[in-house]
Motif scaffolding. Structure first.
Motif, PDB file in Angstrom:
ATOM      1  N   UNK A  48      -1.107  -1.491 -13.953  1.00 21.01           N
ATOM      2  CA  UNK A  48      -2.320  -2.213 -14.356  1.00 21.01           C
ATOM      3  C   UNK A  48      -3.342  -1.233 -14.939  1.00 21.01           C
ATOM      4  N   UNK A  49      -3.818  -1.469 -16.161  1.00 15.52           N
ATOM      5  CA  UNK A  49      -4.725  -0.514 -16.825  1.00 15.52           C
ATOM      6  C   UNK A  49      -6.173  -0.631 -16.338  1.00 15.52           C
ATOM      7  N   UNK A  50      -6.352  -0.512 -15.040  1.00 15.18           N
ATOM      8  CA  UNK A  50      -7.689  -0.554 -14.445  1.00 15.18           C
ATOM      9  C   UNK A  50      -7.892   0.762 -13.704  1.00 15.18           C
ATOM     10  N   UNK A  56      -7.108   3.973  -6.429  1.00 21.40           N
ATOM     11  CA  UNK A  56      -6.910   3.624  -5.018  1.00 21.40           C
ATOM     12  C   UNK A  56      -5.448   3.315  -4.686  1.00 21.40           C
ATOM     13  N   UNK A  57      -4.617   3.031  -5.710  1.00 17.50           N
ATOM     14  CA  UNK A  57      -3.219   2.650  -5.465  1.00 17.50           C
ATOM     15  C   UNK A  57      -2.444   3.704  -4.671  1.00 17.50           C
ATOM     16  N   UNK A  63       0.163   5.584   0.625  1.00 19.08           N
ATOM     17  CA  UNK A  63       1.097   5.719  -0.480  1.00 19.08           C
ATOM     18  C   UNK A  63       2.372   4.904  -0.337  1.00 19.08           C
ATOM     19  N   UNK A  64       2.507   4.181   0.783  1.00 25.53           N
ATOM     20  CA  UNK A  64       3.741   3.421   1.018  1.00 25.53           C
ATOM     21  C   UNK A  64       3.888   2.254   0.040  1.00 25.53           C
ATOM     22  N   UNK A  65       2.760   1.633  -0.334  1.00 32.29           N
ATOM     23  CA  UNK A  65       2.831   0.514  -1.272  1.00 32.29           C
ATOM     24  C   UNK A  65       3.377   0.983  -2.613  1.00 32.29           C
ATOM     25  N   UNK A  66       2.905   2.125  -3.088  1.00 31.29           N
ATOM     26  CA  UNK A  66       3.396   2.673  -4.355  1.00 31.29           C
ATOM     27  C   UNK A  66       4.879   3.014  -4.254  1.00 31.29           C
ATOM     28  N   UNK A  67       5.305   3.531  -3.107  1.00 27.83           N
ATOM     29  CA  UNK A  67       6.717   3.848  -2.912  1.00 27.83           C
ATOM     30  C   UNK A  67       7.579   2.592  -2.947  1.00 27.83           C
ATOM     31  N   UNK A  68       7.076   1.510  -2.369  1.00 27.96           N
ATOM     32  CA  UNK A  68       7.800   0.236  -2.388  1.00 27.96           C
ATOM     33  C   UNK A  68       7.942  -0.270  -3.819  1.00 27.96           C
ATOM     34  N   UNK A  69       6.858  -0.205  -4.593  1.00 30.16           N
ATOM     35  CA  UNK A  69       6.892  -0.658  -5.986  1.00 30.16           C
ATOM     36  C   UNK A  69       7.859   0.192  -6.813  1.00 30.16           C
TER      37      UNK A  69
END
Length: 299
Positions: A48-50, A56-57, A63-69
């Motif tokens: 997302x270009x924000x 904050x991602x 950092x687990x959410x980014x790893x899941x993605x």
């Protein structure tokens, strides 16, 4: 005149609708929809270009959410050609068996998928030390579909030959076991044929794959044209013709497009990224916007 034109269009449409090859590609792509959506959503959430969101991602859930993605994205688009091979193989097999769901048909789905996967892995060079996982991504979608269709066609043609048909025992034998045994020779012939074809292709044309050979032919054709505008138009036509057959034209011609646009537009802002974002996507949405405006005016 208009009616005759419509009849010709319907004739062409019915031809594609009832041809096994096109039906297999279409149904294979339909099977891939859950995978494509999963990968697309994960990629969208990562990209997302924000600025505030991107800051904050990496810190969300340590950092687990980014790893899941990244896990979802890597498991979809980075190995896209593998499930594409399987989906097309299964689709072709089901069509060949008139969409029946008998045990022998299901076993054929597995056998054909395995044969085509073996062939595909050999073609992209998994046996070499310099093999890269990137070869499993979207760039080799064309090869995946081509091998799945040709391999499936060869397998069923060979299997139907009387010389390779085994006599079914009078005793009660498991259908899956009998089908597996009767598929050994056709499977070997298909894999060996592709292996020899691969070596002949490399020796005769001095290229590593059919896709690379296709790119060379297209580059030579574009060089003959020797006109920037005409070359750009031809590239766009080829992309959409490939999409018509369910092939990702932009990925297949990516290296050709990058090279040609660098030469044609070295001093201009027009390049492949500009074309994808503003000409194709932007142009499509511009058309949709105009349709909405016209519809509102019509009301």
């Amino acid at each position: 005149m208009r009616e005759r034109f419509k009849e010709k269009l319907f004739t062409i449409s019915n031809f594609f609708e009832n041809t096994t090859v096109f039906m297999a590609v279409r149904q294979g792509l339909i099977m891939m929809i859950p995978l494509i959506l999963s990968g697309s959503i994960s990629l969208m959430l990562m990209s997302l270009p924000i600025a505030a969101y991107q800051n904050i991602l990496p810190g969300i859930l340590n950092g687990k959410l980014l790893e899941v993605l990244e896990f979802i994205y890597a498991g979809t688009f980075k190995v896209f050609s593998v499930p594409m091979t399987v989906a097309t193989s299964v689709s072709y097999t089901m069509i060949n068996h008139n969409n029946k769901l008998e045990r022998e048909v299901i076993s054929d789905c597995f056998i054909v998928s395995i044969i085509n996967l073996i062939t595909f892995m050999g073609y992209i060079g998994v046996q070499f030390d310099n093999f890269s996982v990137q070869q499993l991504g979207t760039a080799n979608t064309f090869m995946a579909i081509f091998i799945a269709l040709l391999g499936s066609f060869m397998y069923f043609k060979i299997k139907k030959l009387k010389i390779f048909q085994l006599k079914r025992p009078e005793t009660d034998v498991d259908g899956i076991y009998y089908n597996a045994i009767s598929s050994i020779v056709p499977a070997i012939i298909v894999v060996v044929t592709f292996a020899f074809a691969d070596q002949l292709f490399k020796v005769i044309f001095n290229v590593n794959s059919i896709q690379q050979g296709l790119e060379i032919v297209i580059k030579k054709f574009l060089n003959i044209l020797d006109s920037g505008i005409i070359e750009g138009i031809v590239i766009l036509l080829l992309i959409h013709i490939m999409w018509f057959f369910g092939l990702h034209g932009s990925n297949i011609l990516d290296s050709t497009m990058q090279q040609k646009y660098s030469a044609i537009c070295s001093t201009e802002i027009y390049n492949k990224t500009f074309q994808d974002v503003f000409t194709i996507l932007g142009g499509s949405w511009s058309c949709n916007s105009n349709n909405i405006v016209l519809k509102k005016k019509g009301n």
